[in-house]
Design a protein around this motif. Structure first.
Motif, PDB file in Angstrom:
ATOM      1  N   ARG A  86       0.832  -1.204   0.000  1.00  0.00           N
ATOM      2  CA  ARG A  86       0.000   0.000   0.000  1.00  0.00           C
ATOM      3  C   ARG A  86       0.869   1.258   0.000  1.00  0.00           C
ATOM      4  NH1 ARG A  86      -1.549   3.396   3.761  1.00  0.00           N
ATOM      5  NH2 ARG A  86      -0.927   2.094   5.531  1.00  0.00           N
ATOM      6  N   LYS A  87       1.907   1.260   0.789  1.00  0.00           N
ATOM      7  CA  LYS A  87       2.785   2.430   0.852  1.00  0.00           C
ATOM      8  C   LYS A  87       3.506   2.657  -0.471  1.00  0.00           C
ATOM      9  CE  LYS A  87       3.673   2.044   5.833  1.00  0.00           C
ATOM     10  NZ  LYS A  87       4.701   1.792   6.870  1.00  0.00           N
ATOM     11  N   LEU A  88       3.908   1.566  -1.130  1.00  0.00           N
ATOM     12  CA  LEU A  88       4.648   1.704  -2.389  1.00  0.00           C
ATOM     13  C   LEU A  88       3.772   2.294  -3.489  1.00  0.00           C
ATOM     14  CD1 LEU A  88       6.631  -1.675  -2.420  1.00  0.00           C
ATOM     15  CD2 LEU A  88       7.529   0.609  -1.939  1.00  0.00           C
ATOM     16  N   THR A  89       2.462   2.100  -3.402  1.00  0.00           N
ATOM     17  CA  THR A  89       1.560   2.640  -4.428  1.00  0.00           C
ATOM     18  C   THR A  89       1.243   4.113  -4.202  1.00  0.00           C
ATOM     19  OG1 THR A  89      -0.413   1.954  -3.182  1.00  0.00           O
ATOM     20  CG2 THR A  89       0.496   0.384  -4.774  1.00  0.00           C
ATOM     21  N   GLU A  90       1.648   4.664  -3.058  1.00  0.00           N
ATOM     22  CA  GLU A  90       1.313   6.057  -2.746  1.00  0.00           C
ATOM     23  C   GLU A  90       2.202   7.062  -3.461  1.00  0.00           C
ATOM     24  OE1 GLU A  90       1.558   6.256   1.479  1.00  0.00           O
ATOM     25  OE2 GLU A  90      -0.230   5.013   1.812  1.00  0.00           O
ATOM     26  N   ALA A  91       3.364   6.606  -3.942  1.00  0.00           N
ATOM     27  CA  ALA A  91       4.282   7.531  -4.622  1.00  0.00           C
ATOM     28  C   ALA A  91       4.771   6.899  -5.919  1.00  0.00           C
ATOM     29  CB  ALA A  91       5.448   7.891  -3.715  1.00  0.00           C
ATOM     30  N   PRO A  92       3.876   6.650  -6.870  1.00  0.00           N
ATOM     31  CA  PRO A  92       4.296   6.009  -8.119  1.00  0.00           C
ATOM     32  C   PRO A  92       5.252   6.905  -8.902  1.00  0.00           C
ATOM     33  CG  PRO A  92       2.049   6.840  -8.310  1.00  0.00           C
ATOM     34  CD  PRO A  92       2.432   6.978  -6.867  1.00  0.00           C
ATOM     35  N   GLY A  93       6.265   6.291  -9.449  1.00  0.00           N
ATOM     36  CA  GLY A  93       7.209   7.049 -10.262  1.00  0.00           C
ATOM     37  C   GLY A  93       8.258   7.800  -9.471  1.00  0.00           C
ATOM     38  N   VAL A  94       8.228   7.709  -8.125  1.00  0.00           N
ATOM     39  CA  VAL A  94       9.229   8.370  -7.284  1.00  0.00           C
ATOM     40  C   VAL A  94      10.256   7.320  -6.853  1.00  0.00           C
ATOM     41  CG1 VAL A  94       9.647   9.687  -5.169  1.00  0.00           C
ATOM     42  CG2 VAL A  94       7.530  10.025  -6.461  1.00  0.00           C
ATOM     43  N   SER A  95      11.526   7.626  -7.023  1.00  0.00           N
ATOM     44  CA  SER A  95      12.550   6.649  -6.674  1.00  0.00           C
ATOM     45  C   SER A  95      12.521   6.353  -5.177  1.00  0.00           C
ATOM     46  CB  SER A  95      13.938   7.138  -7.082  1.00  0.00           C
ATOM     47  OG  SER A  95      14.521   7.939  -6.082  1.00  0.00           O
ATOM     48  N   ILE A  96      12.940   5.145  -4.829  1.00  0.00           N
ATOM     49  CA  ILE A  96      12.995   4.762  -3.420  1.00  0.00           C
ATOM     50  C   ILE A  96      13.906   5.714  -2.647  1.00  0.00           C
ATOM     51  CG2 ILE A  96      13.710   2.951  -1.810  1.00  0.00           C
ATOM     52  CD1 ILE A  96      11.120   2.306  -3.230  1.00  0.00           C
ATOM     53  N   LEU A  97      14.993   6.155  -3.276  1.00  0.00           N
ATOM     54  CA  LEU A  97      15.942   7.045  -2.603  1.00  0.00           C
ATOM     55  C   LEU A  97      15.311   8.379  -2.224  1.00  0.00           C
ATOM     56  CD1 LEU A  97      19.106   6.381  -4.792  1.00  0.00           C
ATOM     57  CD2 LEU A  97      18.835   5.775  -2.389  1.00  0.00           C
ATOM     58  N   ASP A  98      14.274   8.777  -2.933  1.00  0.00           N
ATOM     59  CA  ASP A  98      13.633  10.071  -2.674  1.00  0.00           C
ATOM     60  C   ASP A  98      12.395   9.950  -1.799  1.00  0.00           C
ATOM     61  OD1 ASP A  98      15.472  11.546  -4.188  1.00  0.00           O
ATOM     62  OD2 ASP A  98      14.404  11.095  -6.051  1.00  0.00           O
ATOM     63  N   GLN A  99      12.090   8.746  -1.350  1.00  0.00           N
ATOM     64  CA  GLN A  99      10.916   8.559  -0.506  1.00  0.00           C
ATOM     65  C   GLN A  99      11.308   8.588   0.972  1.00  0.00           C
ATOM     66  OE1 GLN A  99       7.893   5.727  -1.664  1.00  0.00           O
ATOM     67  NE2 GLN A  99       8.775   5.502  -3.724  1.00  0.00           N
ATOM     68  N   ASP A 100      10.287   8.592   1.821  1.00  0.00           N
ATOM     69  CA  ASP A 100      10.489   8.602   3.277  1.00  0.00           C
ATOM     70  C   ASP A 100      10.789   7.169   3.719  1.00  0.00           C
ATOM     71  OD1 ASP A 100      10.315   8.659   6.038  1.00  0.00           O
ATOM     72  OD2 ASP A 100       8.588   9.999   6.087  1.00  0.00           O
ATOM     73  N   LEU A 101      12.072   6.874   3.933  1.00  0.00           N
ATOM     74  CA  LEU A 101      12.471   5.507   4.256  1.00  0.00           C
ATOM     75  C   LEU A 101      11.967   5.068   5.632  1.00  0.00           C
ATOM     76  CD1 LEU A 101      16.134   5.519   2.868  1.00  0.00           C
ATOM     77  CD2 LEU A 101      14.008   4.865   1.717  1.00  0.00           C
ATOM     78  N   ASP A 102      11.886   6.001   6.551  1.00  0.00           N
ATOM     79  CA  ASP A 102      11.348   5.712   7.875  1.00  0.00           C
ATOM     80  C   ASP A 102       9.911   5.210   7.744  1.00  0.00           C
ATOM     81  OD1 ASP A 102      10.453   5.659  10.474  1.00  0.00           O
ATOM     82  OD2 ASP A 102      11.149   7.661  11.006  1.00  0.00           O
ATOM     83  N   TYR A 103       9.124   5.923   6.953  1.00  0.00           N
ATOM     84  CA  TYR A 103       7.721   5.561   6.749  1.00  0.00           C
ATOM     85  C   TYR A 103       7.593   4.211   6.046  1.00  0.00           C
ATOM     86  CZ  TYR A 103       3.043   5.768   4.623  1.00  0.00           C
ATOM     87  OH  TYR A 103       1.768   5.482   4.211  1.00  0.00           O
ATOM     88  N   LEU A 104       8.387   3.990   5.002  1.00  0.00           N
ATOM     89  CA  LEU A 104       8.294   2.739   4.242  1.00  0.00           C
ATOM     90  C   LEU A 104       8.663   1.527   5.094  1.00  0.00           C
ATOM     91  CD1 LEU A 104       9.837   3.618   0.746  1.00  0.00           C
ATOM     92  CD2 LEU A 104       7.416   3.296   1.323  1.00  0.00           C
ATOM     93  N   SER A 105       9.626   1.699   5.996  1.00  0.00           N
ATOM     94  CA  SER A 105      10.114   0.554   6.774  1.00  0.00           C
ATOM     95  C   SER A 105       9.254   0.243   7.984  1.00  0.00           C
ATOM     96  CB  SER A 105      11.550   0.818   7.243  1.00  0.00           C
ATOM     97  OG  SER A 105      11.599   1.910   8.155  1.00  0.00           O
TER      98      SER A 105
END
Length: 477
Positions: free
Chosen positions: A55-74
Motif C-alpha cells: 500500500r505504501k509503495l503505491t502512494e508515490a508512483p514514479g518516485v525513486s525509493i531514494l527520494d521517498q520517506d524511508l522511515d515511513y516505508l520501513s
C-alpha cells in the motif's frame, strides 16, 4: 588502480570530494553503485506480498525509493535483522525469501547520471574486501542468493560462469570473483582504489579559503599510503563526508596469555592453508591445535580433516551450550558444520576416539604456550594438561581496526566506555541515515553498524545514499 583513482589521489589541495568510502567489501560496493546514479524504482506492475508495504509503495508512483520517506516505508516490517533499513531493502530485493519463495525483486533500476555523486572507494584488497582473503573452497554461511548485490543475482552470474551452488550455497572463491566482476559489469571501477591503507581520518570546521569549503560543515582529511611493488606512495584526500565500511576482519581477537607471540601461534586460517601447501604439515605431524567454537574454528577443523592432519580442538564452552552457533543452524542446510558439532560432542580427550585424528577439549582453559611447541591447559576440575602441537590456530573472533580514527573509534560506539564490538557495541548511527550520532558527515555501515550479513548490509547503503543525495540537493551553488 584506475586513472580516475590516480587523479583523486593526486588532488590533495583541490576541491574536496563529496564522499570517501573506506572499505571496498560488499557494503562499499553497494554504496558505490547507488552513488553512481543507479536509482531504484518500483516496477509499475509489481505487487509486494507484504500488504502494508504494498500500500505504501503505491502512494508515490514514479518516485525513486531514494527520494521517498524511508522511515515511513520501513515501519511495520519484521525479519531477521534489527535494522529497519536492512529489512526494507531486503524486502524490496527479495520479497518472500524468508518464506522459502523466490519471487523476483519489485525494483527496477535506472542509470541516471544526474543523480551520481563523485566518490572514491579505498580498500586494501581487490573489490570484495576480505572475501579475497578467505580460502576459496570454503562454503558461505548464507545462502548463495543472499550474497548478491542489486540488479545482478548470484545464481544468474554463476550460470553464465558455468558454476553451480552447493546445497543452495556458494564458495568463498566464487563470491569474491562475483564482487570483483560486479564492479566491472556495473562500470564502477573508476571509483575504486585497491592497495590503499588509510592511516588517519581527521576533521574540523574548515577555513573558507582552503580546499574550496563553502559552509561550516566539517571537512575530513583522509591520509594513508598506496602499497605498491616499488614501495609506499602516500596520499591525502579531503572530503565533505566519510563512510566507514571496513568490516570486522582486520584485527583477530587474541587470548592474551603468555607465549601467544611465539612463531607457531597464528590467528588466521590462511596459516594452516600455507603450512599444508608447502608440506610443513602432514598426517604424520604433531596435532594442529585449533582454539574456538565458532564457524572459523569449524572451517579449520574441516580443512585439516580434508588433508588428514591430526587435530586437537579446544573450546571453553560446553558442547550443549545453546549459545553455540551450531545450535542455531538448520541441519539440512549446514551438514558439514553439524558434523563438526557432532565430533565436538562425541569426542573428548578422555574417551576412546570415534574419529581418528580428532580430539576435542570441551570446557578447557588455555593457560600458556611454551617455546618447545607445547600448550598448557586447565580442565574443569583444575587439572593442568600439556600437549605437544605442531601449529596453533586461535580463531575466537575478530575486531574492527579503526586505529585511523581518534581514540580508535571508541568514542563513536553505542557505549563509549566499552570496547567497540560489531555484535555487542557497534558504532552508534541514526537508524535511517547511518550517520554517526556524534559526528556530522561521518557514516558507518555493514558490521561496524551492527549489520553482520551481506544480505542486510545493503540497507545501510540505501540509507547512506539517500542521506547523501539529500545533502547534495541542499548544498548551496
Amino acid at each position: 588502480m584506475s586513472s580516475s583513482g590516480k587523479d583523486h589521489l593526486g588532488a590533495s589541495s583541490s576541491e574536496p570530494l563529496p564522499v570517501i568510502i573506506v572499505g571496498n567489501g560488499p557494503s562499499g560496493i553497494c554504496l558505490s553503485y547507488l552513488l553512481s546514479g543507479y536509482t531504484p524504482y518500483v516496477k509499475p506492475d509489481a505487487v509486494h506480498p507484504h500488504p502494508l508495504l504494498q500500500r505504501k509503495l503505491t502512494e508515490a508512483p514514479g518516485v525513486s525509493i531514494l527520494d521517498q520517506d524511508l522511515d515511513y516505508l520501513s515501519e511495520g516490517l519484521e525479519g531477521r535483522s534489527q535494522s529497519p533499513m536492512a529489512l526494507l531493502f531486503d524486502a524490496l530485493l527479495r520479497p518472500d525469501t524468508d518464506f522459502g519463495g523466490n519471487m523476483k525483486s519489485v525494483l527496477t533500476w535506472k542509470h541516471q547520471e544526474e543523480h551520481a555523486i563523485p566518490h572514491v572507494v579505498l580498500g586494501r584488497n581487490l573489490p570484495g574486501g576480505a572475501w579475497h582473503s578467505i580460502e576459496g573452497s570454503m562454503v558461505t554461511l548464507s545462502q548463495g542468493q543472499w550474497m548478491g548485490l542489486p540488479d545482478l543475482e548470484v545464481k544468474d552470474w554463476m550460470q553464465k560462469k558455468r558454476r553451480g551452488l552447493r546445497n543452495s550455497r556458494a564458495t568463498a572463491g566464487d563470491i569474491a570473483h562475483y564482487y570483483r566482476d560486479y564492479v566491472v559489469k556495473k562500470g564502477l571501477g573508476h571509483n575504486f582504489v585497491s592497495g590503499a591503507v588509510v592511516t588517519a581520518v581527521e576533521w574540523g570546521t574548515p577555513n573558507p579559503n582552503r580546499c574550496g569549503a563553502q559552509d561550516s560543515s566539517p571537512l575530513f582529511q583522509v591520509s594513508g599510503f598506496l602499497s605498491r611493488d616499488q614501495g609506499r606512495q602516500p596520499f591525502s584526500l579531503w572530503a565533505r563526508n566519510v563512510v566507514l565500511a571496513t568490516g570486522t576482519f582486520d584485527s583477530p581477537a587474541r587470548l592474551g596469555i603468555p607465549g601467544e607471540a611465539l612463531p607457531f601461534i597464528h590467528h588466521e586460517l590462511s596459516a594452516l592453508e600455507a603450512a599444508t601447501r608447502v608440506g610443513a604439515l602432514t598426517p604424520a605431524s604433531d596435532p594442529v591445535l585449533i582454539i574456538g567454537a565458532g564457524l572459523s574454528a569449524a572451517d579449520a577443523v574441516l580443512y585439516a580433516r580434508h588433508y588428514n592432519i591430526p587435530v586437537i580442538h579446544a573450546f571453553r564452552r560446553a558442547v550443549d551450550d545453546p549459545g553455540l552457533v551450531f545450535n542455531q543452524l538448520p541441519k539440512m542446510l549446514y551438514p558439514e558444520y553439524h558434523k563438526v558439532h557432532q565430533m565436538m560432542r562425541e569426542q573428548s580427550i578422555l574417551s576412546p576416539s570415534p574419529y581418528e585424528g580428532y580430539r576435542s577439549l570441551p570446557g578447557h582453559r588455555l593457560l600458556c604456550f611454551k617455546e618447545d611447541c607445547q600448550a598448557v591447559f586447565q580442565d574443569l576440575k583444575g587439572v593442568e594438561k600439556v600437549f605437544e602441537v605442531s601449529l596453533v590456530l586461535v580463531l575466537i573472533g575478530s575486531h574492527p581496526d579503526l586505529s585511523f580514527l581518534p581514540g580508535a573509534g571508541a568514542d563513536f560506539a553505542v557505549d563509549p566506555d566499552q570496547p567497540l564490538s560489531t555484535k555487542r557495541n557497534p558504532i552508534d548511527v541514526d537508524p535511517f541515515t547511518y550517520q554517526s550520532t556524534r559526528q556530522e558527515g561521518l557514516y558507518a555501515m555493514g558490521p561496524l553498524a551492527g549489520d553482520n550479513f551481506v544480505r542486510f548490509v545493503q540497507g545501510g547503503a540505501l540509507a547512506v545514499a539517500s542521506s547523501l543525495l539529500r545533502k547534495e540537493t541542499r548544498k548551496p551553488p
